[in-house]
Scaffold this motif. Structure first.
Motif, PDB file in Angstrom:
ATOM      1  N   ARG A 111      96.831  -6.234 -26.145  1.00 39.97           N
ATOM      2  CA  ARG A 111      96.402  -5.227 -27.404  1.00 39.97           C
ATOM      3  C   ARG A 111      98.223  -4.720 -27.475  1.00 39.97           C
ATOM      4  N   LYS A 112      98.654  -4.882 -28.883  1.00 41.37           N
ATOM      5  CA  LYS A 112      99.681  -4.062 -29.365  1.00 41.37           C
ATOM      6  C   LYS A 112      99.482  -2.862 -29.883  1.00 41.37           C
ATOM      7  N   ARG A 113     100.078  -1.827 -29.265  1.00 39.72           N
ATOM      8  CA  ARG A 113      99.962  -0.593 -29.726  1.00 39.72           C
ATOM      9  C   ARG A 113     101.284  -0.250 -30.557  1.00 39.72           C
ATOM     10  N   GLY A 114     100.984   0.711 -31.522  1.00 41.39           N
ATOM     11  CA  GLY A 114     102.094   1.608 -32.261  1.00 41.39           C
ATOM     12  C   GLY A 114     102.789   2.652 -31.216  1.00 41.39           C
ATOM     13  N   MET A 115     103.872   3.363 -31.901  1.00 41.24           N
ATOM     14  CA  MET A 115     104.238   4.483 -31.411  1.00 41.24           C
ATOM     15  C   MET A 115     103.169   5.631 -31.082  1.00 41.24           C
ATOM     16  N   ASP A 116     102.253   5.729 -31.731  1.00 40.40           N
ATOM     17  CA  ASP A 116     101.465   6.749 -31.384  1.00 40.40           C
ATOM     18  C   ASP A 116     100.512   6.371 -30.395  1.00 40.40           C
ATOM     19  N   GLY A 117     100.388   5.032 -29.725  1.00 43.05           N
ATOM     20  CA  GLY A 117      99.543   4.772 -28.766  1.00 43.05           C
ATOM     21  C   GLY A 117      98.388   3.918 -29.079  1.00 43.05           C
ATOM     22  N   LYS A 118      98.014   4.097 -30.678  1.00 44.25           N
ATOM     23  CA  LYS A 118      96.974   3.454 -30.937  1.00 44.25           C
ATOM     24  C   LYS A 118      97.002   1.939 -31.159  1.00 44.25           C
ATOM     25  N   VAL A 119      95.927   1.345 -30.952  1.00 43.56           N
ATOM     26  CA  VAL A 119      96.001  -0.353 -31.007  1.00 43.56           C
ATOM     27  C   VAL A 119      96.182  -0.703 -32.331  1.00 43.56           C
ATOM     28  N   GLU A 120      97.284  -1.400 -32.607  1.00 48.46           N
ATOM     29  CA  GLU A 120      97.473  -2.103 -33.886  1.00 48.46           C
ATOM     30  C   GLU A 120      96.934  -3.329 -34.101  1.00 48.46           C
ATOM     31  N   THR A 121      97.111  -4.433 -33.125  1.00 53.60           N
ATOM     32  CA  THR A 121      96.601  -5.829 -33.061  1.00 53.60           C
ATOM     33  C   THR A 121      96.162  -6.180 -32.125  1.00 53.60           C
ATOM     34  N   PHE A 122      95.195  -7.156 -31.839  1.00 48.18           N
ATOM     35  CA  PHE A 122      94.699  -7.710 -30.811  1.00 48.18           C
ATOM     36  C   PHE A 122      95.542  -9.283 -30.750  1.00 48.18           C
ATOM     37  N   LYS A 123      96.059  -9.473 -29.737  1.00 43.80           N
ATOM     38  CA  LYS A 123      96.489 -10.744 -29.497  1.00 43.80           C
ATOM     39  C   LYS A 123      96.059 -11.567 -28.426  1.00 43.80           C
ATOM     40  N   ALA A 124      95.545 -12.860 -28.742  1.00 48.17           N
ATOM     41  CA  ALA A 124      94.979 -13.694 -27.681  1.00 48.17           C
ATOM     42  C   ALA A 124      95.718 -15.196 -27.729  1.00 48.17           C
ATOM     43  N   ARG A 125      95.983 -15.597 -26.735  1.00 49.93           N
ATOM     44  CA  ARG A 125      96.806 -17.055 -26.755  1.00 49.93           C
ATOM     45  C   ARG A 125      96.261 -17.867 -25.662  1.00 49.93           C
ATOM     46  N   LEU A 126      95.983 -18.905 -26.123  1.00 51.90           N
ATOM     47  CA  LEU A 126      95.606 -20.286 -25.227  1.00 51.90           C
ATOM     48  C   LEU A 126      96.683 -20.801 -24.325  1.00 51.90           C
ATOM     49  N   VAL A 127      97.004 -20.416 -23.402  1.00 57.52           N
ATOM     50  CA  VAL A 127      97.937 -21.234 -22.564  1.00 57.52           C
ATOM     51  C   VAL A 127      97.625 -22.198 -21.660  1.00 57.52           C
ATOM     52  N   ALA A 128      98.660 -23.039 -21.230  1.00 58.21           N
ATOM     53  CA  ALA A 128      98.347 -23.967 -20.348  1.00 58.21           C
ATOM     54  C   ALA A 128      98.755 -23.748 -18.976  1.00 58.21           C
ATOM     55  N   LYS A 129      97.971 -23.882 -18.118  1.00 57.52           N
ATOM     56  CA  LYS A 129      98.298 -23.594 -16.380  1.00 57.52           C
ATOM     57  C   LYS A 129      99.442 -24.435 -16.089  1.00 57.52           C
ATOM     58  N   GLY A 130     100.606 -24.149 -16.546  1.00 58.98           N
ATOM     59  CA  GLY A 130     101.904 -25.093 -16.502  1.00 58.98           C
ATOM     60  C   GLY A 130     102.142 -25.389 -15.004  1.00 58.98           C
ATOM     61  N   TYR A 131     101.876 -24.524 -14.080  1.00 66.18           N
ATOM     62  CA  TYR A 131     102.348 -24.688 -12.622  1.00 66.18           C
ATOM     63  C   TYR A 131     101.711 -25.960 -12.065  1.00 66.18           C
ATOM     64  N   THR A 132     100.773 -26.457 -12.821  1.00 62.89           N
ATOM     65  CA  THR A 132      99.832 -27.482 -12.066  1.00 62.89           C
ATOM     66  C   THR A 132     100.729 -29.107 -12.576  1.00 62.89           C
ATOM     67  N   GLN A 133     101.498 -28.890 -13.592  1.00 61.03           N
ATOM     68  CA  GLN A 133     101.939 -29.932 -14.378  1.00 61.03           C
ATOM     69  C   GLN A 133     103.220 -30.593 -13.684  1.00 61.03           C
ATOM     70  N   LYS A 134     103.351 -32.048 -13.713  1.00 53.03           N
ATOM     71  CA  LYS A 134     104.508 -32.839 -13.176  1.00 53.03           C
ATOM     72  C   LYS A 134     105.276 -33.438 -14.238  1.00 53.03           C
ATOM     73  N   GLU A 135     106.482 -33.352 -14.077  1.00 47.67           N
ATOM     74  CA  GLU A 135     107.441 -33.976 -14.929  1.00 47.67           C
ATOM     75  C   GLU A 135     107.522 -35.414 -15.024  1.00 47.67           C
ATOM     76  N   ASP A 136     107.316 -36.243 -16.219  1.00 41.63           N
ATOM     77  CA  ASP A 136     107.151 -37.582 -16.379  1.00 41.63           C
ATOM     78  C   ASP A 136     105.780 -38.025 -16.357  1.00 41.63           C
ATOM     79  N   ILE A 137     104.894 -37.356 -15.792  1.00 40.13           N
ATOM     80  CA  ILE A 137     103.586 -37.333 -15.817  1.00 40.13           C
ATOM     81  C   ILE A 137     102.696 -36.672 -17.007  1.00 40.13           C
TER      82      ILE A 137
END
Length: 174
Positions: A111-137
């Motif tokens: 939740r992104k909040r303004g200076m007054d503490g009220k919620v301004e926007t909601f953020k949702a990101r789909l991220v890869a679990k990168g710790y399982t990745q192997k280089e060149d594979i």
């Protein structure tokens, strides 16, 4: 090193310790300051706005987001993220090679909040679990766009010298 030199720590005299302390000596009590510590005025506004914010109340899992009071906002934000990935052709669907496990992913909510503490926007990101990745594979190269502070200063100085207006904007997806 010659045998006639004596190390300095041996040649220094030992302090004499008296076995009969003076009877009049009282243990000295350390002096304490009576100064009252106060926060500088320039930090008071910031401190008050930070104090009013609740502790991290953002959902950690998909299940928590769906049980949250703002679940309709999270659903709308997740749908927008999926549409953005589809429109920008973020991935291409391929057959999984034998013996290889796919890399998992998870939703990250904020939740992104303004200076007054009220919620301004909601953020949702789909991220890869990168710790399982192997280089060149799983990947061949990485890319992380960054703005150099030097470049921003140059652009600001050019805009100032030419008396141009500067507009700030929020880029949803780069």
């Amino acid at each position: 090193m010659s045998g006639d030199t004596i190390p300095p720590e041996i040649t220094q005299p030992n302090p004499i310790v008296s076995s009969n302390p003076t009877q009049n000596q009282q243990p000295t009590i350390p002096r304490r300051s009576g100064r009252v510590s106060t926060q500088p005025e320039r930090y008071i506004v910031l401190g008050e706005s930070v104090k009013n914010l609740p502790d991290n109340d953002d959902p950690y899992t998909y299940k928590e987001a769906m049980e949250d009071v703002d679940s309709h906002h999270w659903q709308k934000t997740m749908q927008s993220e999926i549409e953005s990935m589809f429109d920008n052709k973020v991935w291409s669907l391929v057959d999984l090679p034998k013996g290889i496990k796919p890399i998992g992913c998870k939703w990250v909510y904020k939740r992104k909040r303004g200076m007054d503490g009220k919620v301004e926007t909601f953020k949702a990101r789909l991220v890869a679990k990168g710790y399982t990745q192997k280089e060149d594979i799983d990947y061949e190269e990485t890319f992380s766009p960054m703005a150099m502070l030097k470049s921003i200063r140059i652009l600001l100085s050019i805009a100032t010298s030419l008396d141009l207006d500067i507009w700030q904007m929020n880029v949803k997806t780069a």
